[in-house]
Design a protein around this motif. Sequence first.
Motif, PDB file in Angstrom:
ATOM      1  N   PRO A 180      -2.570  -3.161   2.993  1.00  0.00           N
ATOM      2  CA  PRO A 180      -1.243  -3.711   3.249  1.00  0.00           C
ATOM      3  C   PRO A 180      -0.302  -2.732   3.952  1.00  0.00           C
ATOM      4  O   PRO A 180       0.663  -3.140   4.566  1.00  0.00           O
ATOM      5  CB  PRO A 180      -0.709  -4.065   1.868  1.00  0.00           C
ATOM      6  N   LYS A 181      -0.598  -1.438   3.869  1.00  0.00           N
ATOM      7  CA  LYS A 181       0.303  -0.455   4.479  1.00  0.00           C
ATOM      8  C   LYS A 181      -0.009  -0.224   5.956  1.00  0.00           C
ATOM      9  O   LYS A 181       0.873  -0.228   6.789  1.00  0.00           O
ATOM     10  CB  LYS A 181       0.240   0.863   3.711  1.00  0.00           C
ATOM     11  N   CYS A 182      -1.298  -0.040   6.294  1.00  0.00           N
ATOM     12  CA  CYS A 182      -1.653   0.308   7.678  1.00  0.00           C
ATOM     13  C   CYS A 182      -2.404  -0.801   8.409  1.00  0.00           C
ATOM     14  O   CYS A 182      -2.704  -0.670   9.591  1.00  0.00           O
ATOM     15  CB  CYS A 182      -2.468   1.602   7.707  1.00  0.00           C
ATOM     16  N   ASN A 183      -2.735  -1.887   7.718  1.00  0.00           N
ATOM     17  CA  ASN A 183      -3.456  -3.028   8.287  1.00  0.00           C
ATOM     18  C   ASN A 183      -4.837  -2.685   8.838  1.00  0.00           C
ATOM     19  O   ASN A 183      -5.352  -3.391   9.690  1.00  0.00           O
ATOM     20  CB  ASN A 183      -2.618  -3.728   9.365  1.00  0.00           C
ATOM     21  N   GLN A 184      -5.451  -1.607   8.378  1.00  0.00           N
ATOM     22  CA  GLN A 184      -6.803  -1.243   8.777  1.00  0.00           C
ATOM     23  C   GLN A 184      -7.776  -1.676   7.681  1.00  0.00           C
ATOM     24  O   GLN A 184      -7.399  -1.814   6.520  1.00  0.00           O
ATOM     25  CB  GLN A 184      -6.908   0.282   8.994  1.00  0.00           C
ATOM     26  N   ALA A 185      -9.043  -1.869   8.058  1.00  0.00           N
ATOM     27  CA  ALA A 185     -10.064  -2.282   7.093  1.00  0.00           C
ATOM     28  C   ALA A 185     -10.216  -1.227   5.998  1.00  0.00           C
ATOM     29  O   ALA A 185     -10.168  -0.027   6.262  1.00  0.00           O
ATOM     30  CB  ALA A 185     -11.398  -2.487   7.802  1.00  0.00           C
ATOM     31  N   VAL A 186     -10.395  -1.708   4.771  1.00  0.00           N
ATOM     32  CA  VAL A 186     -10.584  -0.823   3.625  1.00  0.00           C
ATOM     33  C   VAL A 186     -12.032  -0.973   3.156  1.00  0.00           C
ATOM     34  O   VAL A 186     -12.470  -2.067   2.819  1.00  0.00           O
ATOM     35  CB  VAL A 186      -9.628  -1.183   2.470  1.00  0.00           C
ATOM     36  N   TYR A 187     -12.767   0.130   3.139  1.00  0.00           N
ATOM     37  CA  TYR A 187     -14.151   0.120   2.679  1.00  0.00           C
ATOM     38  C   TYR A 187     -14.194   0.567   1.219  1.00  0.00           C
ATOM     39  O   TYR A 187     -13.326   1.290   0.748  1.00  0.00           O
ATOM     40  CB  TYR A 187     -15.005   1.022   3.573  1.00  0.00           C
ATOM     41  N   ALA A 188     -15.225   0.138   0.513  1.00  0.00           N
ATOM     42  CA  ALA A 188     -15.327   0.368  -0.929  1.00  0.00           C
ATOM     43  C   ALA A 188     -15.181   1.837  -1.312  1.00  0.00           C
ATOM     44  O   ALA A 188     -14.579   2.169  -2.320  1.00  0.00           O
ATOM     45  CB  ALA A 188     -16.648  -0.187  -1.456  1.00  0.00           C
TER      46      ALA A 188
ATOM     47  N   LYS B 102      -6.300  -4.301  -1.925  1.00  0.00           N
ATOM     48  CA  LYS B 102      -7.049  -3.062  -1.741  1.00  0.00           C
ATOM     49  C   LYS B 102      -6.308  -2.184  -0.736  1.00  0.00           C
ATOM     50  O   LYS B 102      -5.893  -2.655   0.315  1.00  0.00           O
ATOM     51  CB  LYS B 102      -8.467  -3.367  -1.258  1.00  0.00           C
ATOM     52  N   TRP B 103      -6.160  -0.909  -1.082  1.00  0.00           N
ATOM     53  CA  TRP B 103      -5.419   0.062  -0.272  1.00  0.00           C
ATOM     54  C   TRP B 103      -6.338   1.235   0.045  1.00  0.00           C
ATOM     55  O   TRP B 103      -7.257   1.536  -0.697  1.00  0.00           O
ATOM     56  CB  TRP B 103      -4.231   0.610  -1.054  1.00  0.00           C
TER      57      TRP B 103
ATOM     58  N   CYS C 200      -3.015   5.694   1.657  1.00  0.00           N
ATOM     59  CA  CYS C 200      -1.913   4.732   1.809  1.00  0.00           C
ATOM     60  C   CYS C 200      -1.355   4.275   0.457  1.00  0.00           C
ATOM     61  O   CYS C 200      -0.296   3.649   0.402  1.00  0.00           O
ATOM     62  CB  CYS C 200      -2.376   3.509   2.587  1.00  0.00           C
ATOM     63  N   PHE C 201      -2.067   4.567  -0.629  1.00  0.00           N
ATOM     64  CA  PHE C 201      -1.696   4.096  -1.957  1.00  0.00           C
ATOM     65  C   PHE C 201      -0.630   5.021  -2.521  1.00  0.00           C
ATOM     66  O   PHE C 201      -0.882   5.891  -3.342  1.00  0.00           O
ATOM     67  CB  PHE C 201      -2.939   4.053  -2.843  1.00  0.00           C
ATOM     68  N   LYS C 202       0.606   4.833  -2.023  1.00  0.00           N
ATOM     69  CA  LYS C 202       1.730   5.701  -2.382  1.00  0.00           C
ATOM     70  C   LYS C 202       2.915   4.861  -2.799  1.00  0.00           C
ATOM     71  O   LYS C 202       3.054   3.711  -2.387  1.00  0.00           O
ATOM     72  CB  LYS C 202       2.116   6.572  -1.181  1.00  0.00           C
TER      73      LYS C 202
ATOM     74  N   ILE D 259      -6.955  -0.069  -5.832  1.00  0.00           N
ATOM     75  CA  ILE D 259      -6.488  -1.435  -6.047  1.00  0.00           C
ATOM     76  C   ILE D 259      -5.141  -1.408  -6.740  1.00  0.00           C
ATOM     77  O   ILE D 259      -4.946  -0.702  -7.732  1.00  0.00           O
ATOM     78  CB  ILE D 259      -7.517  -2.239  -6.867  1.00  0.00           C
ATOM     79  N   GLY D 260      -4.198  -2.149  -6.186  1.00  0.00           N
ATOM     80  CA  GLY D 260      -2.871  -2.265  -6.769  1.00  0.00           C
ATOM     81  C   GLY D 260      -2.186  -3.497  -6.215  1.00  0.00           C
ATOM     82  O   GLY D 260      -2.394  -3.864  -5.053  1.00  0.00           O
ATOM     83  N   ALA D 261      -1.382  -4.170  -7.014  1.00  0.00           N
ATOM     84  CA  ALA D 261      -0.667  -5.382  -6.629  1.00  0.00           C
ATOM     85  C   ALA D 261      -1.648  -6.441  -6.129  1.00  0.00           C
ATOM     86  O   ALA D 261      -1.342  -7.203  -5.224  1.00  0.00           O
ATOM     87  CB  ALA D 261       0.404  -5.078  -5.587  1.00  0.00           C
ATOM     88  N   GLY D 262      -2.876  -6.443  -6.672  1.00  0.00           N
ATOM     89  CA  GLY D 262      -3.872  -7.431  -6.299  1.00  0.00           C
ATOM     90  C   GLY D 262      -4.454  -7.237  -4.913  1.00  0.00           C
ATOM     91  O   GLY D 262      -5.091  -8.126  -4.370  1.00  0.00           O
TER      92      GLY D 262
END
Length: 185
Positions: free
Chosen positions: A14-22, A32-33, A37-39, A27-30
Amino acid sequence: DKMPFKPPERAFCPKCNQAVYAAEERIGAGKKWHKQCFKCGLCNKGLDSTTVAEHEGLVYCKGCHGKKFGPKGYGFGGGAGALSMETGSQFGNKESEMSNRPTEAVIGEKSGPGPHCPRCLRTVYDAERAIGLNDAWHKSCCCCKECRKPLDASTLSRHEVEIYCKGCYAKHFGPHGYGVGSLAK
């Protein structure tokens, strides 16, 4: 009839709009970050599962979440050194990177309801509490006051309200004199 192969849907940060790999996801607010970016949406502090608080799809550290969305009124931060929460202006404008951080006058003042850490005097929530101590300490504050070595109930020594590792305690508060110096090493 074979069903066509459908690759799994990718999550986008949600922050950078790039694909997030496992391998890099948080995970936060439902959602994947990316780890980087999870700040906190206010103070920009890195988050993890024990420090994240969510509000309307955004993530915050527990301190900023409480200041921005916590209870207001008498008995909730109205005392000396507390940040005013009535306007929220300390969070809304980003004129400077430091605008949303407590001033030095606030550090050391009690914040919020509940038990307070003897070292930093801020509220200790269950997820950040050091395990095995009778009094409430943050895990991050539960370290030797002198050398900052992490401590637990079996490795700390107390002097007044502070805690020390065995070596620093002996060096500062143990017996002094001939033949005693080897304790402080």
